[in-house]
Design a protein around this motif. Structure first.
Motif: not given
Length: 447
Positions: A300-306, A403-409
């Motif tokens: 859920h943090l892939m937009p940060v790492f990639a 999509a995996a990041m933006e909704s993760h509480a």
């Protein structure tokens, strides 16, 4: 790093040491990891250091990968593009020698001001650090950055191998031989010397496997913000020094499909006020909790790492870039490696991020994962040492990652809901801009 009693004394000392400097660039990292800022006459810097106002447009932080503004919520095109206060970062006023004329540069940030920008990368990390410090947790951090050297000139828009300084031939033989350090020692030593002058504690140099690929490590630092500052400044100075020596340096994650990518490896250990390594608690159970938290949040943090499309090409390659979230002891195939060490120096090495990721955001994400695992006493999946198939899937394309990041509480709680919203929209718009071009391959395939 030299400590000064206050900012005015730092500026005065700099002017006395470098009387020929007329301008100083005040710089800050945006979301994609590029520096923005302004060039100030040095006498104006003295006024700012003495308490004068320092403001830049708030929306500079929102710039896309190519520097343009994206319509993100009410920002940029519906908010009047307001200014926001910035402050000078003490200890970061340093000379810039890679320009034709000697200049200065200094880091600035909105963190620590009366109105910090919630989505500024340094402010995101500052909030994570403040939360940990309030709990008596002190991270110790060391970055390692891989990069490629290329010939300064592109050919048909494509990079060319760097020329061996001794033979003049293209360095197209990837290897780990120590002789490569000898052949490129002039530019590599200049990179380290320049980085040290910037306050970056760079030390070990390694020739990596890719053609023209190297790695330079930094010493462990007990200030997470300063560690990330150093990583950001190193990228800037390394590019400048490379150009001075006739090369182009790049931290692009995967410049060659048939060669290893470049990673940002981050070593992190956690200590209490007495200097005890918290990861060593409960017979090193705390280490396992921290690892488990990192692994659970990683997808859920892939937009940060990639942070860009090219970065996803690195995952699943044959050399030390995993395609699933995994961990292991002394295992470089794992996303999270546990180096062999005694209890005092026990740490994780987070190896997933591309070298072109934003160091403030990468460190904030890693620390948040460790904190989450420790708080919830999570247990990790089997290490690769026990099961080579062990791992957790993560997205390998930008839109799925967003999509995996933006909704993760939990991610929104740890990094800030407004930041997660802004980052997700920033990456989504970058994707649209990236796709808004018909490539030569499309003509070959579909014309």
């Amino acid at each position: 790093m030299t400590e000064f009693p206050d900012l005015p004394s730092e500026v005065r000392a700099f002017r006395q040491r470098y009387p020929e400097v007329r301008y100083v660039e005040l710089i800050c990292l945006d979301i994609p990891g590029h520096f923005y800022g302004k060039r100030y006459p040095i006498d104006m810097l003295e006024k700012v250091a003495a308490g004068g106002p320092l403001k830049l447009p708030q929306n500079c932080v929102l710039l896309g990968a190519q520097g343009g503004l994206h319509p993100i919520g009410d920002y940029c095109f519906h908010d009047g593009d307001p200014d926001a206060p910035r402050r000078l970062i003490p200890g970061t006023l340093k000379p810039v020698r890679w320009e034709k004329q000697l200049m200065g540069q200094m880091l600035i940030s909105s963190d620590g001001t009366d109105a910090p920008i919630e989505f500024e990368p340094r402010e995101v990390l500052a909030r994570v650090m403040q939360r940990l410090h309030a709990r008596g947790i002190r991270p110790v951090v060391a970055f390692e950055l891989e990069f490629y050297l290329f010939d300064r000139a592109l050919k048909d828009g494509l990079p060319q191998y760097p020329r061996d300084p001794l033979t003049g031939d293209a360095d197209d033989q990837p290897n780990l031989h120590i002789e490569r350090l000898t052949r490129y020692s002039e530019v590599l030593h200049a990179m380290v010397d320049t980085a040290r002058e910037q306050g970056v504690d760079a030390n070990v140099i390694t020739a990596e496997i890719g053609p023209g690929q190297f790695e330079i490590n930094f010493a462990h630092c007990d200030d997470g913000l300063r560690a990330a500052d150093q990583a950001a400044l190193f990228c800037r100075s390394t590019r400048g020094v490379a150009m001075q020596h006739g090369y182009r340096a790049s931290f692009m994650s995967k410049p060659y499909l048939d060669a290893p990518g470049s990673g940002m490896h981050v070593h992190v250990s956690l200590y209490d006020a007495a200097g005890n390594n918290l990861l060593n608690d409960e017979g090193q159970q705390a280490l396992r909790h921290a690892v488990a938290g990192c692994l659970e949040l990683l997808p859920h943090l892939m937009p940060v790492f990639a942070p860009n499309h090219n970065a996803y090409r690195r995952y699943g390659s044959r050399v030390n870039a995993a395609s699933r979230a995994s961990w292991g002891f002394e295992d470089r195939d794992a996303c999270i490696r546990i180096p062999d060490s005694d209890g005092r120096n026990l740490r994780i090495e987070h190896r997933l991020a591309g070298a072109d990721a934003n160091p403030y955001l990468v460190l904030a994400a890693i620390l948040s994962g460790m904190e989450y695992g420790l708080d919830n006493k999570l247990q990790p999946i089997a290490p690769l040492n026990e099961d080579r198939q062990s791992g957790i899937d993560f997205a390998t394309d930008m839109l799925s990652a967003v999509a995996a990041m933006e909704s993760h509480a939990v991610v929104k709680e740890k990094l800030g809901a407004e930041f997660v919203f802004v980052l997700s929209e920033n990456k989504r718009h970058d994707h649209l801009d990236f796709m808004n071009e018909v490539s030569a391959r499309e003509y070959r395939w579909f014309l």
